[in-house]
Scaffold this motif. Sequence first.
Motif, mmCIF file in Angstrom:
data_model
loop_
_atom_site.group_PDB
_atom_site.id
_atom_site.type_symbol
_atom_site.label_atom_id
_atom_site.label_comp_id
_atom_site.label_asym_id
_atom_site.label_seq_id
_atom_site.Cartn_x
_atom_site.Cartn_y
_atom_site.Cartn_z
ATOM 1 N N ASP A 96 0.831 -1.203 0.000
ATOM 2 C CA ASP A 96 0.000 0.000 0.000
ATOM 3 C C ASP A 96 0.868 1.256 0.000
ATOM 4 O O ASP A 96 0.643 2.191 -0.777
ATOM 5 C CB ASP A 96 -0.914 -0.032 1.231
ATOM 6 C CG ASP A 96 -1.785 1.195 1.354
ATOM 7 O OD1 ASP A 96 -2.224 1.721 0.313
ATOM 8 O OD2 ASP A 96 -2.024 1.636 2.487
ATOM 9 N N SER A 128 -5.649 6.476 2.893
ATOM 10 C CA SER A 128 -7.090 6.474 2.608
ATOM 11 C C SER A 128 -7.849 7.140 3.749
ATOM 12 O O SER A 128 -7.332 7.287 4.862
ATOM 13 C CB SER A 128 -7.588 5.041 2.431
ATOM 14 O OG SER A 128 -6.993 4.418 1.324
ATOM 15 N N ILE A 133 -14.495 5.808 4.453
ATOM 16 C CA ILE A 133 -14.630 4.369 4.211
ATOM 17 C C ILE A 133 -15.515 3.718 5.267
ATOM 18 O O ILE A 133 -16.326 2.832 4.969
ATOM 19 C CB ILE A 133 -13.242 3.717 4.155
ATOM 20 C CG1 ILE A 133 -12.510 4.203 2.896
ATOM 21 C CG2 ILE A 133 -13.349 2.194 4.155
ATOM 22 C CD1 ILE A 133 -11.063 3.813 2.834
ATOM 23 N N ILE A 151 -9.824 -4.744 4.587
ATOM 24 C CA ILE A 151 -9.894 -3.286 4.442
ATOM 25 C C ILE A 151 -9.518 -2.606 5.753
ATOM 26 O O ILE A 151 -8.710 -1.661 5.777
ATOM 27 C CB ILE A 151 -11.310 -2.869 4.001
ATOM 28 C CG1 ILE A 151 -11.638 -3.439 2.625
ATOM 29 C CG2 ILE A 151 -11.460 -1.353 4.000
ATOM 30 C CD1 ILE A 151 -13.084 -3.274 2.213
ATOM 31 N N LEU A 155 -6.435 -0.003 6.764
ATOM 32 C CA LEU A 155 -6.703 1.308 7.358
ATOM 33 C C LEU A 155 -5.981 1.477 8.691
ATOM 34 O O LEU A 155 -5.413 2.540 8.976
ATOM 35 C CB LEU A 155 -8.211 1.495 7.556
ATOM 36 C CG LEU A 155 -9.064 1.583 6.293
ATOM 37 C CD1 LEU A 155 -10.533 1.740 6.661
ATOM 38 C CD2 LEU A 155 -8.620 2.747 5.413
ATOM 39 N N LYS A 305 -4.783 2.125 -5.575
ATOM 40 C CA LYS A 305 -5.530 1.672 -4.387
ATOM 41 C C LYS A 305 -6.370 0.445 -4.696
ATOM 42 O O LYS A 305 -6.471 -0.482 -3.885
ATOM 43 C CB LYS A 305 -6.426 2.796 -3.861
ATOM 44 C CG LYS A 305 -5.753 3.771 -2.923
ATOM 45 C CD LYS A 305 -5.371 3.131 -1.599
ATOM 46 C CE LYS A 305 -4.730 4.165 -0.685
ATOM 47 N NZ LYS A 305 -4.290 3.587 0.603
ATOM 48 N N GLY A 309 -5.978 -3.131 -2.745
ATOM 49 C CA GLY A 309 -7.055 -3.876 -2.107
ATOM 50 C C GLY A 309 -7.270 -5.237 -2.732
ATOM 51 O O GLY A 309 -7.503 -6.233 -2.028
ATOM 52 N N LEU A 330 -11.218 1.257 -0.940
ATOM 53 C CA LEU A 330 -10.044 1.962 -0.399
ATOM 54 C C LEU A 330 -9.704 3.254 -1.141
ATOM 55 O O LEU A 330 -8.784 3.966 -0.736
ATOM 56 C CB LEU A 330 -8.829 1.029 -0.440
ATOM 57 C CG LEU A 330 -8.797 -0.106 0.584
ATOM 58 C CD1 LEU A 330 -7.680 -1.087 0.251
ATOM 59 C CD2 LEU A 330 -8.622 0.453 1.986
#
Length: 415
Positions: A96, A128, A133, A151, A155, A305, A309, A330
């Motif tokens: 990421d 993100s 989200i 997810i 995060l 992104k 994901g 994301l």
Amino acid sequence: MHSSAIFLIEFGAIILGLGLLGRLAGRLQFSPIPLYLLAGLAFGEGGLLPLGTSEEFVAIGAEIGVILLLLMLGLEYTATDLVSNLKTQYPAGLVDAALNALPGAAMALILGWGPVAAVVLAGVTWISSSGVIAKVLGDLGRLGNRETPVILSILVLEDLAMAVYLPIITALLAGAGLAAGSATLAIALGAAGLVLVVAVRYGRHISRFVSSDDPEKLLLVVLGLTLLVAGVAQQLQVSAAVGAFLVGIALSGEVAEGAHGLLSPLRDLFAAVFFVFFGLHTDPASIPPVLLPALALAVVTAGTKIATGYWAAKRAGVGTKGRWRAGGTLVARGEFSIVIAGLAVTAGIEPSLGPLATAYVLILVVIGPLTARYTEPAAAWITRRRAPPEPRPAAVSSVDGATETVQGQGPVGPA
């Protein structure tokens, strides 16, 4: 009394407008977040009818909105879930960072802004929006989906990475020496580690302390504890969102269920205020000059992104549809990106960085709920379009052999 009356009128109009926009979005089966943001843009700096009296209260409400969004996310999972996910998903965090920070750094260098601005813009494109989200997952009813823990792991890794990144960027912007920057970083890491250890090891004791049969007392204790921990975390230069999330995972069992039901209406109210506040502080006139580079950066990092994901969900054994849903969810950027850009603007690093970051975030915070909803159906449609045509039926003979159908030919009579 006059200013008090104006405040009530302005804030009442905001809440009423949000309710009507939410109702419209519900009828259209659409997330209300883009409508909230556009409303804030219309009534913010340089908008149609700027608000003044209620601005400070809206700012505080926006902070509470982000804290409640992350608290509610934390309530969905236990401390054991968090540790397990972090252990298994840390490679996804590295992917990421690589895929989404590098485009921002490259754009800053291409524009000639220098290395410090490159580090800043890398953070803007990397992180993100946990707030957006969290809201999207709730709106789409995906909190129980198999891809959701993936997810959330990404995060949380991003939010924890901010405990390292923010002290570094603060030291760079201030021109602080190595010793001062190292001390700030050590304090931030120690505070984040302490909160995590307390949440994991002493979660049962915290739940027992918070537990109450009286809904009023439970609401007050949980809300007060969350705001207190978030404030202390923020004071120690750790994200308030991280503190709120860890309070959520520290609570379990009946306490978590009861708190979830009591806090849901408050979360919805203050989360809506947060998205309006985001739009209120964006001057529409500052967007056109930086729109093209912001749009290009948004397109590239939306793709990275989605790739992040998809890869993380595939690694976790999630099916193809869930992989696309994870990637699309994301895409949104938000609160952290604005905070990072705000630090650079205050330090006077690059005048165009603020408007570029604002335009970039506005694009992705509007597109994000759309990609969350439509990435998986779009991928399925493209897959069907690219699939090879089905083969024609194989040869079939009748019982008496009088007629047979040969693949690629018409009926053939008996020899």
